[in-house]
Design a protein around this motif. Structure first.
Motif, PDB file in Angstrom:
ATOM      1  N   ALA A  29       0.866  -1.179   0.000  1.00  0.00           N
ATOM      2  CA  ALA A  29       0.000   0.000   0.000  1.00  0.00           C
ATOM      3  C   ALA A  29       0.908   1.237   0.000  1.00  0.00           C
ATOM      4  O   ALA A  29       1.938   1.255   0.671  1.00  0.00           O
ATOM      5  CB  ALA A  29      -0.893  -0.001   1.232  1.00  0.00           C
ATOM      6  N   LEU A  30       0.528   2.248  -0.754  1.00  0.00           N
ATOM      7  CA  LEU A  30       1.290   3.499  -0.794  1.00  0.00           C
ATOM      8  C   LEU A  30       0.627   4.520   0.119  1.00  0.00           C
ATOM      9  O   LEU A  30      -0.583   4.711   0.058  1.00  0.00           O
ATOM     10  CB  LEU A  30       1.336   4.055  -2.212  1.00  0.00           C
ATOM     11  CG  LEU A  30       2.034   3.191  -3.256  1.00  0.00           C
ATOM     12  CD1 LEU A  30       1.913   3.833  -4.628  1.00  0.00           C
ATOM     13  CD2 LEU A  30       3.483   2.999  -2.889  1.00  0.00           C
ATOM     14  N   ARG A  32       0.878   8.461   0.840  1.00  0.00           N
ATOM     15  CA  ARG A  32       1.430   9.739   0.388  1.00  0.00           C
ATOM     16  C   ARG A  32       1.208  10.760   1.497  1.00  0.00           C
ATOM     17  O   ARG A  32       0.099  10.911   1.998  1.00  0.00           O
ATOM     18  CB  ARG A  32       0.732  10.211  -0.882  1.00  0.00           C
ATOM     19  CG  ARG A  32       1.173  11.607  -1.341  1.00  0.00           C
ATOM     20  CD  ARG A  32       0.400  12.081  -2.555  1.00  0.00           C
ATOM     21  NE  ARG A  32       0.571  11.188  -3.683  1.00  0.00           N
ATOM     22  CZ  ARG A  32       1.614  11.208  -4.518  1.00  0.00           C
ATOM     23  NH1 ARG A  32       2.574  12.077  -4.333  1.00  0.00           N
ATOM     24  NH2 ARG A  32       1.690  10.367  -5.517  1.00  0.00           N
ATOM     25  N   CYS A  56       5.969  13.233   0.114  1.00  0.00           N
ATOM     26  CA  CYS A  56       6.716  12.000  -0.067  1.00  0.00           C
ATOM     27  C   CYS A  56       5.785  10.791  -0.056  1.00  0.00           C
ATOM     28  O   CYS A  56       4.597  10.917   0.264  1.00  0.00           O
ATOM     29  CB  CYS A  56       7.791  11.848   0.992  1.00  0.00           C
ATOM     30  SG  CYS A  56       7.154  11.732   2.670  1.00  0.00           S
ATOM     31  N   LEU A  57       6.338   9.637  -0.394  1.00  0.00           N
ATOM     32  CA  LEU A  57       5.598   8.372  -0.426  1.00  0.00           C
ATOM     33  C   LEU A  57       6.297   7.357   0.457  1.00  0.00           C
ATOM     34  O   LEU A  57       7.522   7.329   0.534  1.00  0.00           O
ATOM     35  CB  LEU A  57       5.579   7.789  -1.840  1.00  0.00           C
ATOM     36  CG  LEU A  57       4.653   8.373  -2.863  1.00  0.00           C
ATOM     37  CD1 LEU A  57       4.918   7.722  -4.210  1.00  0.00           C
ATOM     38  CD2 LEU A  57       3.217   8.153  -2.464  1.00  0.00           C
ATOM     39  N   GLY A  58       5.503   6.478   1.082  1.00  0.00           N
ATOM     40  CA  GLY A  58       6.035   5.335   1.805  1.00  0.00           C
ATOM     41  C   GLY A  58       5.298   4.093   1.357  1.00  0.00           C
ATOM     42  O   GLY A  58       4.112   4.157   1.019  1.00  0.00           O
ATOM     43  N   HIS A  59       5.986   2.968   1.336  1.00  0.00           N
ATOM     44  CA  HIS A  59       5.399   1.690   0.946  1.00  0.00           C
ATOM     45  C   HIS A  59       5.261   0.828   2.194  1.00  0.00           C
ATOM     46  O   HIS A  59       6.241   0.639   2.921  1.00  0.00           O
ATOM     47  CB  HIS A  59       6.305   0.978  -0.059  1.00  0.00           C
ATOM     48  CG  HIS A  59       6.582   1.784  -1.282  1.00  0.00           C
ATOM     49  ND1 HIS A  59       5.880   1.611  -2.442  1.00  0.00           N
ATOM     50  CD2 HIS A  59       7.467   2.789  -1.518  1.00  0.00           C
ATOM     51  CE1 HIS A  59       6.332   2.465  -3.351  1.00  0.00           C
ATOM     52  NE2 HIS A  59       7.289   3.195  -2.813  1.00  0.00           N
ATOM     53  N   LYS A  62       0.314  -4.357   3.063  1.00  0.00           N
ATOM     54  CA  LYS A  62      -1.141  -4.172   3.129  1.00  0.00           C
ATOM     55  C   LYS A  62      -1.690  -4.746   4.426  1.00  0.00           C
ATOM     56  O   LYS A  62      -1.313  -5.830   4.846  1.00  0.00           O
ATOM     57  CB  LYS A  62      -1.820  -4.820   1.933  1.00  0.00           C
ATOM     58  CG  LYS A  62      -1.677  -3.968   0.693  1.00  0.00           C
ATOM     59  CD  LYS A  62      -2.739  -4.237  -0.323  1.00  0.00           C
ATOM     60  CE  LYS A  62      -2.548  -3.227  -1.438  1.00  0.00           C
ATOM     61  NZ  LYS A  62      -3.541  -3.327  -2.447  1.00  0.00           N
ATOM     62  N   ALA A  99      -3.154   0.448   6.445  1.00  0.00           N
ATOM     63  CA  ALA A  99      -2.695   0.481   5.056  1.00  0.00           C
ATOM     64  C   ALA A  99      -3.388  -0.606   4.233  1.00  0.00           C
ATOM     65  O   ALA A  99      -2.763  -1.534   3.751  1.00  0.00           O
ATOM     66  CB  ALA A  99      -1.183   0.324   5.006  1.00  0.00           C
ATOM     67  N   ASP A 102      -4.110   2.471  -1.044  1.00  0.00           N
ATOM     68  CA  ASP A 102      -3.304   3.683  -1.100  1.00  0.00           C
ATOM     69  C   ASP A 102      -4.031   4.793  -0.347  1.00  0.00           C
ATOM     70  O   ASP A 102      -5.252   4.894  -0.409  1.00  0.00           O
ATOM     71  CB  ASP A 102      -3.077   4.093  -2.560  1.00  0.00           C
ATOM     72  CG  ASP A 102      -2.265   3.046  -3.320  1.00  0.00           C
ATOM     73  OD1 ASP A 102      -1.729   2.124  -2.678  1.00  0.00           O
ATOM     74  OD2 ASP A 102      -2.173   3.157  -4.543  1.00  0.00           O
ATOM     75  N   THR A 104      -3.752   9.100   1.207  1.00  0.00           N
ATOM     76  CA  THR A 104      -3.111  10.415   1.199  1.00  0.00           C
ATOM     77  C   THR A 104      -3.443  11.118   2.505  1.00  0.00           C
ATOM     78  O   THR A 104      -4.596  11.144   2.929  1.00  0.00           O
ATOM     79  CB  THR A 104      -3.603  11.271   0.014  1.00  0.00           C
ATOM     80  OG1 THR A 104      -3.275  10.589  -1.206  1.00  0.00           O
ATOM     81  CG2 THR A 104      -2.949  12.637   0.021  1.00  0.00           C
TER      82      THR A 104
END
Length: 121
Positions: A29-30, A32, A56-59, A62, A99, A102, A104
């Motif tokens: 899951a991303l 942001r 920024c983004l984090g992974h 899930k 998560a 995705d 934000t």
């Protein structure tokens, strides 16, 4: 999904079939994070993956729980969170999300007001 079937060959009893199924783990899951406002600061996550003062983004795996923490810069205030995050009512600098997909999240930092001297007569 890749399905491989091994059929009987020389030296192996007829009728013996081995089936192997190989699967890949689901994509992460991303999350942001968008950092805004007039003040300075950054956002970091637990588990690790996000530490930024800009967008920024984090992974993340899930289904995992992700905690975000807002850290103030010099002379800054924290104006709050918005987006896909549940704010901790006991500690407004922290918010949590699951998560599952995705997400934000926005974090806004403000500027500490200047001191004003007041004189009474």
């Amino acid at each position: 999904m890749l399905l491989l079937a091994l059929l009987a060959s020389a030296g192996v009893h007829v009728g013996v079939i081995g089936i192997y199924v190989l699967t890949r783990p689901p994509p992460p899951a991303l999350v942001r994070v968008e950092v805004g406002g007039e003040g300075s600061g950054f956002v970091m996550s637990t588990p690790g993956g996000i530490r930024c003062g800009d967008d920024c983004l984090g992974h993340f795996t899930k289904g995992s729980e992700v905690k975000l923490l807002a850290v103030l810069g010099d002379g800054a205030t924290f104006e709050g969170w918005s987006g896909d995050c549940e704010v901790n009512p006991d500690y407004i600098f922290e918010c949590t999300l699951e998560a599952t997909d995705d997400h934000t999240v926005e974090a806004a930092f403000g500027v500490m007001p200047e001191e004003v001297e007041v004189a009474f007569k």
